[in-house]
Design an enzyme around this catalytic site. Structure first.
Site, PDB file in Angstrom:
ATOM      1  N   TYR A   1      51.123 -56.430  32.279  1.00 41.63           N
ATOM      2  CA  TYR A   1      49.714 -56.139  31.953  1.00 41.63           C
ATOM      3  C   TYR A   1      48.995 -57.407  31.496  1.00 41.63           C
ATOM      4  O   TYR A   1      47.903 -57.737  31.969  1.00 41.63           O
ATOM      5  CB  TYR A   1      49.649 -55.069  30.855  1.00 41.63           C
ATOM      6  CG  TYR A   1      48.303 -54.963  30.165  1.00 41.63           C
ATOM      7  CD1 TYR A   1      47.195 -54.422  30.825  1.00 41.63           C
ATOM      8  CD2 TYR A   1      48.124 -55.412  28.854  1.00 41.63           C
ATOM      9  CE1 TYR A   1      45.954 -54.327  30.197  1.00 41.63           C
ATOM     10  CE2 TYR A   1      46.892 -55.317  28.221  1.00 41.63           C
ATOM     11  CZ  TYR A   1      45.813 -54.774  28.896  1.00 41.63           C
ATOM     12  OH  TYR A   1      44.585 -54.678  28.271  1.00 41.63           O
TER      13      TYR A   1
HETATM   14  P1  NAD Z   1      40.173 -46.865  29.353  1.00 40.14           P
HETATM   15  O1  NAD Z   1      41.311 -46.584  30.244  1.00 40.14           O
HETATM   16  O2  NAD Z   1      39.742 -45.825  28.397  1.00 40.14           O
HETATM   17  O3  NAD Z   1      38.894 -47.283  30.235  1.00 40.14           O
HETATM   18  C1  NAD Z   1      39.016 -48.017  31.444  1.00 40.14           C
HETATM   19  C2  NAD Z   1      38.222 -47.282  32.535  1.00 40.14           C
HETATM   20  O4  NAD Z   1      38.232 -48.098  33.711  1.00 40.14           O
HETATM   21  C3  NAD Z   1      38.807 -45.925  32.916  1.00 40.14           C
HETATM   22  O5  NAD Z   1      37.860 -44.894  32.691  1.00 40.14           O
HETATM   23  C4  NAD Z   1      39.168 -46.080  34.393  1.00 40.14           C
HETATM   24  O6  NAD Z   1      38.947 -44.909  35.169  1.00 40.14           O
HETATM   25  C5  NAD Z   1      38.236 -47.212  34.815  1.00 40.14           C
HETATM   26  N1  NAD Z   1      38.730 -47.897  36.021  1.00 40.14           N
HETATM   27  C6  NAD Z   1      39.961 -48.455  36.198  1.00 40.14           C
HETATM   28  N2  NAD Z   1      40.061 -48.955  37.438  1.00 40.14           N
HETATM   29  C7  NAD Z   1      38.855 -48.729  38.049  1.00 40.14           C
HETATM   30  C8  NAD Z   1      38.349 -49.011  39.347  1.00 40.14           C
HETATM   31  N3  NAD Z   1      39.107 -49.610  40.281  1.00 40.14           N
HETATM   32  N4  NAD Z   1      37.093 -48.640  39.642  1.00 40.14           N
HETATM   33  C9  NAD Z   1      36.326 -47.994  38.725  1.00 40.14           C
HETATM   34  N5  NAD Z   1      36.763 -47.688  37.473  1.00 40.14           N
HETATM   35  C10 NAD Z   1      38.019 -48.055  37.146  1.00 40.14           C
HETATM   36  O7  NAD Z   1      40.503 -48.239  28.582  1.00 40.14           O
HETATM   37  P2  NAD Z   1      39.838 -48.892  27.287  1.00 40.14           P
HETATM   38  O8  NAD Z   1      40.803 -48.805  26.180  1.00 40.14           O
HETATM   39  O9  NAD Z   1      38.440 -48.399  27.134  1.00 40.14           O
HETATM   40  O10 NAD Z   1      39.817 -50.423  27.755  1.00 40.14           O
HETATM   41  C11 NAD Z   1      38.682 -50.946  28.459  1.00 40.14           C
HETATM   42  C12 NAD Z   1      38.998 -52.380  28.867  1.00 40.14           C
HETATM   43  O11 NAD Z   1      39.263 -53.166  27.713  1.00 40.14           O
HETATM   44  C13 NAD Z   1      40.209 -52.533  29.776  1.00 40.14           C
HETATM   45  O12 NAD Z   1      39.915 -53.545  30.708  1.00 40.14           O
HETATM   46  C14 NAD Z   1      41.307 -52.990  28.833  1.00 40.14           C
HETATM   47  O13 NAD Z   1      42.276 -53.771  29.505  1.00 40.14           O
HETATM   48  C15 NAD Z   1      40.525 -53.799  27.837  1.00 40.14           C
HETATM   49  N6  NAD Z   1      41.131 -53.869  26.502  1.00 40.14           N
HETATM   50  C16 NAD Z   1      41.242 -52.744  25.745  1.00 40.14           C
HETATM   51  C17 NAD Z   1      41.770 -52.820  24.465  1.00 40.14           C
HETATM   52  C18 NAD Z   1      41.927 -51.614  23.580  1.00 40.14           C
HETATM   53  O14 NAD Z   1      42.457 -51.773  22.468  1.00 40.14           O
HETATM   54  N7  NAD Z   1      41.489 -50.435  23.982  1.00 40.14           N
HETATM   55  C19 NAD Z   1      42.169 -54.064  23.957  1.00 40.14           C
HETATM   56  C20 NAD Z   1      42.072 -55.184  24.785  1.00 40.14           C
HETATM   57  C21 NAD Z   1      41.514 -55.078  26.043  1.00 40.14           C
HETATM   58  C1  UGA Z   2      46.448 -52.311  22.781  1.00 36.19           C
HETATM   59  C2  UGA Z   2      45.876 -51.620  24.016  1.00 36.19           C
HETATM   60  O1  UGA Z   2      46.674 -50.480  24.353  1.00 36.19           O
HETATM   61  C3  UGA Z   2      45.841 -52.560  25.201  1.00 36.19           C
HETATM   62  O2  UGA Z   2      45.075 -51.948  26.228  1.00 36.19           O
HETATM   63  C4  UGA Z   2      45.172 -53.846  24.777  1.00 36.19           C
HETATM   64  O3  UGA Z   2      45.091 -54.760  25.800  1.00 36.19           O
HETATM   65  C5  UGA Z   2      45.871 -54.461  23.582  1.00 36.19           C
HETATM   66  O4  UGA Z   2      45.802 -53.519  22.508  1.00 36.19           O
HETATM   67  C6  UGA Z   2      45.200 -55.723  23.104  1.00 36.19           C
HETATM   68  O5  UGA Z   2      45.005 -55.917  21.904  1.00 36.19           O
HETATM   69  O6  UGA Z   2      44.886 -56.560  23.938  1.00 36.19           O
HETATM   70  P1  UGA Z   2      48.830 -52.463  21.774  1.00 36.19           P
HETATM   71  O7  UGA Z   2      48.581 -53.504  20.745  1.00 36.19           O
HETATM   72  O8  UGA Z   2      50.196 -52.368  22.388  1.00 36.19           O
HETATM   73  O9  UGA Z   2      47.837 -52.574  22.999  1.00 36.19           O
HETATM   74  O10 UGA Z   2      48.363 -51.120  21.059  1.00 36.19           O
HETATM   75  P2  UGA Z   2      49.042 -49.690  21.032  1.00 36.19           P
HETATM   76  O11 UGA Z   2      49.199 -49.203  22.413  1.00 36.19           O
HETATM   77  O12 UGA Z   2      48.266 -48.877  20.080  1.00 36.19           O
HETATM   78  O13 UGA Z   2      50.493 -50.034  20.396  1.00 36.19           O
HETATM   79  C7  UGA Z   2      50.593 -50.688  19.120  1.00 36.19           C
HETATM   80  C8  UGA Z   2      52.042 -50.671  18.684  1.00 36.19           C
HETATM   81  O14 UGA Z   2      52.432 -49.307  18.463  1.00 36.19           O
HETATM   82  C9  UGA Z   2      53.041 -51.238  19.704  1.00 36.19           C
HETATM   83  O15 UGA Z   2      54.010 -51.983  19.045  1.00 36.19           O
HETATM   84  C10 UGA Z   2      53.666 -49.984  20.325  1.00 36.19           C
HETATM   85  O16 UGA Z   2      54.992 -50.169  20.763  1.00 36.19           O
HETATM   86  C11 UGA Z   2      53.627 -49.021  19.165  1.00 36.19           C
HETATM   87  N1  UGA Z   2      53.582 -47.605  19.605  1.00 36.19           N
HETATM   88  C12 UGA Z   2      52.644 -47.182  20.487  1.00 36.19           C
HETATM   89  C13 UGA Z   2      54.503 -46.726  19.068  1.00 36.19           C
HETATM   90  O17 UGA Z   2      55.363 -47.105  18.248  1.00 36.19           O
HETATM   91  N2  UGA Z   2      54.446 -45.413  19.458  1.00 36.19           N
HETATM   92  C14 UGA Z   2      53.542 -44.952  20.351  1.00 36.19           C
HETATM   93  O18 UGA Z   2      53.533 -43.753  20.670  1.00 36.19           O
HETATM   94  C15 UGA Z   2      52.597 -45.861  20.874  1.00 36.19           C
END
Ligand code: NAD
Ligand code: UGA
Length: 333
Positions: A161
């Site tokens: 990822y």
């Molecule tokens: P999410 O899965 O809730 O939202 C992503 C959306 O993108 C989904 O609704 C999905 O249907 C859409 N999508 C994916 N592929 C597509 C395509 N080909 N065409 C049109 N739509 C498409 O995820 P999120 O948590 O809201 O994350 C949003 C973005 O931020 C992602 O790029 C993720 O990698 C990034 N990000 C999220 C976090 C986090 O903590 N949530 C942290 C770091 C980065």
């Molecule tokens: C999160 C988001 O899921 C990613 O999309 C994003 O890119 C990333 O943050 C980011 O900061 O860039 P992550 O930090 O792995 O990734 O967040 P969680 O999915 O909430 O996991 C956090 C920690 O909890 C990890 O160590 C994971 O192994 C742990 N975890 C998660 C559990 O122990 N149990 C679970 O059911 C889920």
């Protein structure tokens, strides 16, 4: 919307495209933009007519003047018509989640995070959109010694990822660096965003849900891993600032709200609900880093942004939203 209001922003773009608008961060961003007076085109391949999560995420935007939703896949739809007259594209569409990226779904990570992004940047260049803000990830830093990651650190992505997110941000920046490219790019490295409507695979959501329902919580590892948990409204405020700050370009960390361990998250969830979560410990997952920590200096200097919401208040708002919205509460982790 979440229980907190995002900080007042001095300006919002006049017309914006939000990709990934049916997702967690994208739906909050689109809602805040529209409320502040922007015209927003939201694009997502998940159809709210058939996808319950998309429908729940988009509920507050339904019928709101100024918001138009398009169900389309960025891998094959005509992107240019969506971009006409846009001041900014917020490119949040993508496949998130660290752990599943080792599995057979990796092809989707590549196509949605890299190939679709290439199409979006190509269309933006052809139409002449002045700015694109792309969602990158703290995961691009990989393992650290526990200190704060600075944007100039050498990325060492530790999961498939994270490799695609690094490719995604660098691809956008490579397009922007081309002579005569009209699109300035800001890549925001978000650090573990949480709050109402957080994805149901993520830890904070699962901990709150386990506390509310009494169902056990799977804990990967010993719970000492730490994250810079960033509240959704803070993330949205930074994202809008990246669009409205003319000097903003390149990579910027969006994190630093609350650095906490998973055990601290469990402790807060317990205290909010008044009972102890049953924890089922499992082996740590490959590609999970021990600590993420943002150096917030560049975001402060360039965007004038600092996170405002601490983990306890943010988790309380997240929990209140879950109990108030039975549809979201019903999502099983
Ligand atoms: P999410 O899965 O809730 O939202 C992503 C959306 O993108 C989904 O609704 C999905 O249907 C859409 N999508 C994916 N592929 C597509 C395509 N080909 N065409 C049109 N739509 C498409 O995820 P999120 O948590 O809201 O994350 C949003 C973005 O931020 C992602 O790029 C993720 O990698 C990034 N990000 C999220 C976090 C986090 O903590 N949530 C942290 C770091 C980065
Ligand atoms: C999160 C988001 O899921 C990613 O999309 C994003 O890119 C990333 O943050 C980011 O900061 O860039 P992550 O930090 O792995 O990734 O967040 P969680 O999915 O909430 O996991 C956090 C920690 O909890 C990890 O160590 C994971 O192994 C742990 N975890 C998660 C559990 O122990 N149990 C679970 O059911 C889920």
């Amino acid at each position: 919307m979440s229980q907190h209001s995002p900080h007042p922003t001095t300006a919002v773009p006049r017309r914006a495209v939000v990709t990934g608008a049916a997702g967690f961060i994208g739906s909050h961003l689109a809602h805040t933009l529209v409320q502040a007076g922007a015209v927003v085109v939201g694009v997502d391949r998940r159809d709210p007519a058939t996808d319950r999560t998309a429908a729940a995420n988009l509920a507050a935007l339904q019928g709101v003047p100024g918001y138009m939703h398009v169900t389309a896949d960025l891998l094959n739809c005509a992107i240019e018509p969506l971009l006409v007259d846009a001041d900014v594209i917020f490119h949040l569409a993508g496949i998130p989640g660290v752990r599943p990226s080792w599995g057979p779904q990796f092809g989707e990570y590549v196509t949605c995070n890299v190939l679709a992004t290439h199409r979006v940047m190509g269309a933006s260049t052809r139409i002449g959109v002045p700015r694109l803000v792309v969602a990158s990830s703290s995961s691009v830093y990989g393992p650290t010694d526990g200190g704060a990651s600075v944007e100039t650190d050498r990325p060492q992505p530790a999961s498939p990822y994270a490799v695609t997110k690094l490719a995604e941000e660098q691809l956008c920046l490579a397009h922007a660096a081309q002579a005569h490219c009209p699109t300035a790019v800001v890549a925001l490295r978000y650090f573990t965003v949480y709050g109402p409507r957080q994805r149901s695979d993520m830890f904070t959501h699962r901990a709150i849900q386990a506390a509310l329902t009494g169902q056990p919580l799977r804990l990967y590892g010993d719970g000492h891993q730490r994250r810079d948990f960033t509240y959704i409204d803070d993330a949205v405020t930074a994202t809008i600032a990246a669009a409205t700050t003319p000097s903003a370009q390149g990579v910027i960390n969006v994190g630093g709200g609350s650095n906490a361990s998973l055990l601290e998250v469990i402790h807060i969830a317990n205290s909010l609900v008044g009972r102890d979560i049953q924890v089922h410990q499992q082996n740590p997952r490959t590609g999970d880093v021990l600590t993420t920590r943002a150096n917030p200096g560049r975001a402060r200097e360039v965007l004038g942004w600092q996170p405002q919401v601490d983990l306890h208040s943010g988790m309380r708002a997240h929990m209140q939203a879950l109990t108030a919205e039975p549809a979201a509460y019903g999502r099983v982790a």
